[in-house]
Design a protein around this motif. Sequence first.
Motif, PDB file in Angstrom:
ATOM      1  N   ALA A  35       0.749  -1.243   0.049  1.00 18.80           N
ATOM      2  CA  ALA A  35      -0.067   0.124   0.189  1.00 18.80           C
ATOM      3  C   ALA A  35       0.871   1.244   0.031  1.00 18.80           C
ATOM      4  CB  ALA A  35      -0.897  -0.039   1.134  1.00 18.80           C
ATOM      5  N   GLY A  36       2.181   1.257   0.332  1.00 19.86           N
ATOM      6  CA  GLY A  36       2.921   2.314   0.235  1.00 19.86           C
ATOM      7  C   GLY A  36       4.121   2.114   0.719  1.00 19.86           C
ATOM      8  N   SER A  37       4.607   1.511   1.731  1.00 21.77           N
ATOM      9  CA  SER A  37       5.880   1.369   2.441  1.00 21.77           C
ATOM     10  C   SER A  37       6.939   0.873   1.380  1.00 21.77           C
ATOM     11  CB  SER A  37       5.964   0.870   3.748  1.00 21.77           C
ATOM     12  OG  SER A  37       5.623  -0.729   3.578  1.00 21.77           O
ATOM     13  N   ALA A  38       6.697  -0.088   0.556  1.00 21.46           N
ATOM     14  CA  ALA A  38       7.475  -0.757  -0.343  1.00 21.46           C
ATOM     15  C   ALA A  38       7.849   0.253  -1.594  1.00 21.46           C
ATOM     16  CB  ALA A  38       7.210  -2.044  -0.754  1.00 21.46           C
ATOM     17  N   GLN A  39       6.925   1.365  -1.794  1.00 23.61           N
ATOM     18  CA  GLN A  39       7.071   2.062  -2.664  1.00 23.61           C
ATOM     19  C   GLN A  39       8.011   3.428  -2.336  1.00 23.61           C
ATOM     20  OE1 GLN A  39       3.072   3.493  -3.882  1.00 23.61           O
ATOM     21  NE2 GLN A  39       2.263   1.341  -3.781  1.00 23.61           N
ATOM     22  N   GLY A  40       8.421   4.044  -3.889  1.00 24.83           N
ATOM     23  CA  GLY A  40       9.237   5.152  -3.606  1.00 24.83           C
ATOM     24  C   GLY A  40       8.218   6.167  -3.087  1.00 24.83           C
ATOM     25  N   PHE A  41       8.917   7.411  -2.486  1.00 26.92           N
ATOM     26  CA  PHE A  41       7.867   8.602  -2.036  1.00 26.92           C
ATOM     27  C   PHE A  41       7.073   8.187  -1.095  1.00 26.92           C
ATOM     28  CE2 PHE A  41       4.336  11.634  -2.779  1.00 26.92           C
ATOM     29  CZ  PHE A  41       4.918  12.622  -2.135  1.00 26.92           C
ATOM     30  N   LYS A  42       7.801   7.382   0.050  1.00 25.00           N
ATOM     31  CA  LYS A  42       6.720   6.952   1.138  1.00 25.00           C
ATOM     32  C   LYS A  42       6.168   8.006   2.071  1.00 25.00           C
ATOM     33  CE  LYS A  42       9.293   4.639   4.366  1.00 25.00           C
ATOM     34  NZ  LYS A  42       9.688   3.641   4.958  1.00 25.00           N
ATOM     35  N   ASN A  43       7.313   8.867   2.577  1.00 24.10           N
ATOM     36  CA  ASN A  43       7.056  10.093   3.662  1.00 24.10           C
ATOM     37  C   ASN A  43       6.351  10.970   2.849  1.00 24.10           C
ATOM     38  OD1 ASN A  43       6.827  11.484   5.976  1.00 24.10           O
ATOM     39  ND2 ASN A  43       8.940  11.480   6.215  1.00 24.10           N
ATOM     40  N   ARG A  44       5.090  11.451   3.237  1.00 23.88           N
ATOM     41  CA  ARG A  44       4.488  12.575   2.580  1.00 23.88           C
ATOM     42  C   ARG A  44       4.796  13.781   3.372  1.00 23.88           C
ATOM     43  NH1 ARG A  44       0.852  10.394  -1.172  1.00 23.88           N
ATOM     44  NH2 ARG A  44       1.710   8.230  -1.619  1.00 23.88           N
ATOM     45  N   LEU A  45       5.370  13.729   4.540  1.00 20.24           N
ATOM     46  CA  LEU A  45       5.874  15.013   5.178  1.00 20.24           C
ATOM     47  C   LEU A  45       7.013  15.307   4.603  1.00 20.24           C
ATOM     48  CD1 LEU A  45       5.085  13.939   8.922  1.00 20.24           C
ATOM     49  CD2 LEU A  45       3.600  15.628   7.409  1.00 20.24           C
ATOM     50  N   ILE A  46       7.505  16.471   4.671  1.00 21.73           N
ATOM     51  CA  ILE A  46       8.941  16.918   4.314  1.00 21.73           C
ATOM     52  C   ILE A  46       9.520  17.413   5.649  1.00 21.73           C
ATOM     53  CG2 ILE A  46       8.118  17.788   2.140  1.00 21.73           C
ATOM     54  CD1 ILE A  46       8.707  20.605   2.907  1.00 21.73           C
ATOM     55  N   ASN A  47      11.048  17.226   5.607  1.00 23.69           N
ATOM     56  CA  ASN A  47      11.882  17.610   6.632  1.00 23.69           C
ATOM     57  C   ASN A  47      11.463  17.073   8.076  1.00 23.69           C
ATOM     58  OD1 ASN A  47      14.090  19.329   7.390  1.00 23.69           O
ATOM     59  ND2 ASN A  47      12.760  21.049   7.727  1.00 23.69           N
ATOM     60  N   GLY A  48      11.443  15.707   7.860  1.00 29.54           N
ATOM     61  CA  GLY A  48      10.747  14.972   9.065  1.00 29.54           C
ATOM     62  C   GLY A  48      11.816  14.996  10.155  1.00 29.54           C
ATOM     63  N   CYS A  49      13.048  15.332  10.124  1.00 25.85           N
ATOM     64  CA  CYS A  49      13.998  15.605  11.203  1.00 25.85           C
ATOM     65  C   CYS A  49      14.591  17.103  11.496  1.00 25.85           C
ATOM     66  CB  CYS A  49      15.381  14.796  10.974  1.00 25.85           C
ATOM     67  SG  CYS A  49      14.819  12.901  10.968  1.00 25.85           S
ATOM     68  N   ALA A  50      13.655  17.856  10.874  1.00 25.74           N
ATOM     69  CA  ALA A  50      13.903  19.238  10.909  1.00 25.74           C
ATOM     70  C   ALA A  50      15.438  19.690  10.478  1.00 25.74           C
ATOM     71  CB  ALA A  50      13.740  19.870  12.341  1.00 25.74           C
ATOM     72  N   ALA A  51      16.061  19.052   9.814  1.00 19.13           N
ATOM     73  CA  ALA A  51      17.318  19.164   9.254  1.00 19.13           C
ATOM     74  C   ALA A  51      17.532  20.529   8.313  1.00 19.13           C
ATOM     75  CB  ALA A  51      17.994  18.026   8.321  1.00 19.13           C
ATOM     76  N   VAL A  52      16.529  20.835   7.577  1.00 18.79           N
ATOM     77  CA  VAL A  52      16.526  22.125   7.200  1.00 18.79           C
ATOM     78  C   VAL A  52      15.694  23.183   7.592  1.00 18.79           C
ATOM     79  CG1 VAL A  52      16.226  23.142   4.590  1.00 18.79           C
ATOM     80  CG2 VAL A  52      16.731  20.678   4.909  1.00 18.79           C
ATOM     81  N   ASN A  53      16.394  24.375   7.857  1.00 20.53           N
ATOM     82  CA  ASN A  53      15.948  25.332   8.697  1.00 20.53           C
ATOM     83  C   ASN A  53      16.453  26.717   7.986  1.00 20.53           C
ATOM     84  OD1 ASN A  53      14.783  26.856  10.756  1.00 20.53           O
ATOM     85  ND2 ASN A  53      16.478  26.776  12.102  1.00 20.53           N
ATOM     86  N   GLN A  54      15.696  27.109   6.790  1.00 17.10           N
ATOM     87  CA  GLN A  54      16.220  28.089   6.206  1.00 17.10           C
ATOM     88  C   GLN A  54      16.094  29.636   6.734  1.00 17.10           C
ATOM     89  OE1 GLN A  54      16.112  27.803   1.646  1.00 17.10           O
ATOM     90  NE2 GLN A  54      14.485  26.397   2.094  1.00 17.10           N
ATOM     91  N   GLU A  55      14.839  29.882   7.369  1.00 14.25           N
ATOM     92  CA  GLU A  55      14.749  31.097   7.941  1.00 14.25           C
ATOM     93  C   GLU A  55      15.669  31.420   9.464  1.00 14.25           C
ATOM     94  OE1 GLU A  55      10.741  33.074   7.820  1.00 14.25           O
ATOM     95  OE2 GLU A  55      10.062  30.840   7.703  1.00 14.25           O
ATOM     96  N   GLY A  56      15.899  30.013  10.038  1.00 14.91           N
ATOM     97  CA  GLY A  56      16.782  30.374  11.199  1.00 14.91           C
ATOM     98  C   GLY A  56      16.314  31.392  12.082  1.00 14.91           C
ATOM     99  N   ASN A  57      14.610  31.397  12.378  1.00 16.27           N
ATOM    100  CA  ASN A  57      14.146  32.072  13.328  1.00 16.27           C
ATOM    101  C   ASN A  57      14.640  31.946  14.904  1.00 16.27           C
ATOM    102  OD1 ASN A  57      12.613  33.776  11.333  1.00 16.27           O
ATOM    103  ND2 ASN A  57      11.072  31.973  11.428  1.00 16.27           N
ATOM    104  N   ALA A  58      14.844  32.869  15.539  1.00 16.34           N
ATOM    105  CA  ALA A  58      15.166  32.519  16.905  1.00 16.34           C
ATOM    106  C   ALA A  58      13.842  32.523  17.893  1.00 16.34           C
ATOM    107  CB  ALA A  58      15.925  33.622  17.566  1.00 16.34           C
TER     108      ALA A  58
END
Length: 359
Positions: A35-58
Amino acid sequence: MAHGVPTLIAADDAGNDVEYDAWADVVALINSINAGSAQGFKNRLINGCAAVNQEGNASAADDAYMFDGWYALTQTGAIAPSQVSNPENGSVTAGRLTQSQASAQRMGFGQIIETLACRDLRGAQATLSGRLRASASLTVRFAILEWTGTADTVTSDVVNDWTSSTFTTGNFFISTTTNLLAAGSLALTANTWADLTALTATCGSSMNNLIVVVWTDATAAQNVTLDFSRMQLEPGAVATHFETLAPGVEITRCERWYEKSYNLANAPGAVTLVSAYHFRAEVSGDIRPIVYRARKGKTPAVTLYNPNSGASGTWRDYNASADRTVSAGSIGENGFYVDITGPSAGNYCAGHWIANARL
């Protein structure tokens, strides 16, 4: 046993071999994986580990974006978002929310999934999973909601009444073109990572966007932190291993909604020439095209910044040591142009920009 039906041999509590039919369990597992987990594009959320933080808001106010893809939800005042490096084995980064107000308040975070990334799940199941940690022992709640209004035109502040203990639309959640699909809770032990209890929901036939939210059930005192990592929403009824993408792929997924000329480590408005758009004016005044690295999910709002002062609305003419008025035009999904007023032909000019298409 019918011919061709697989069996398994296992020992019961008394140590006796027991033969049982495992076909139904095998079929169920295979169907869930397919149904999904063996397919590509499994995770529909982006940046699940908050690795990208372009605004850098304090600081992030209620309903304001912080880490790429994720926005803050607060009961009364702003919170302080930050990144955590190497929070635990298996996670390179995590997002942290710090309750920075003197008065205790509830806080949380959410993400809207664009229609093109989730509308195929109409009438199907999706499962939310992730990792959470708090600096104090507290209960967190989490939910999957669907938006049935205009696609990608979503009311992001989904909380109607923070004090309500009835977690339904019209009570805790807003009700206009919003349906609660599933909700759960988890008691966290202070400073201990825990799995978010896998939450499965069946999406409606009119769903245009999905919204994932996580929040503290009770008010959190000043300086209490809530961390999250490995957040995943995937097709099917089973939570599977977190989908780790190549860094460049994850950045591109984030830049579909927010892109800047600055280096990733430089917040918009930083005083720096690094990665700025550099050019020499060909005439008195000039028009310059800007092409995005990633096509935007919708027409963005563009803001122009001065690399010499960090102020918005001007670019720098370095030969004349002057700030020049600039404006953006023909803004679209692929790029825009910058119209700069005043520099003499041959003058060296530079400027920064951001393109914000967030939902």
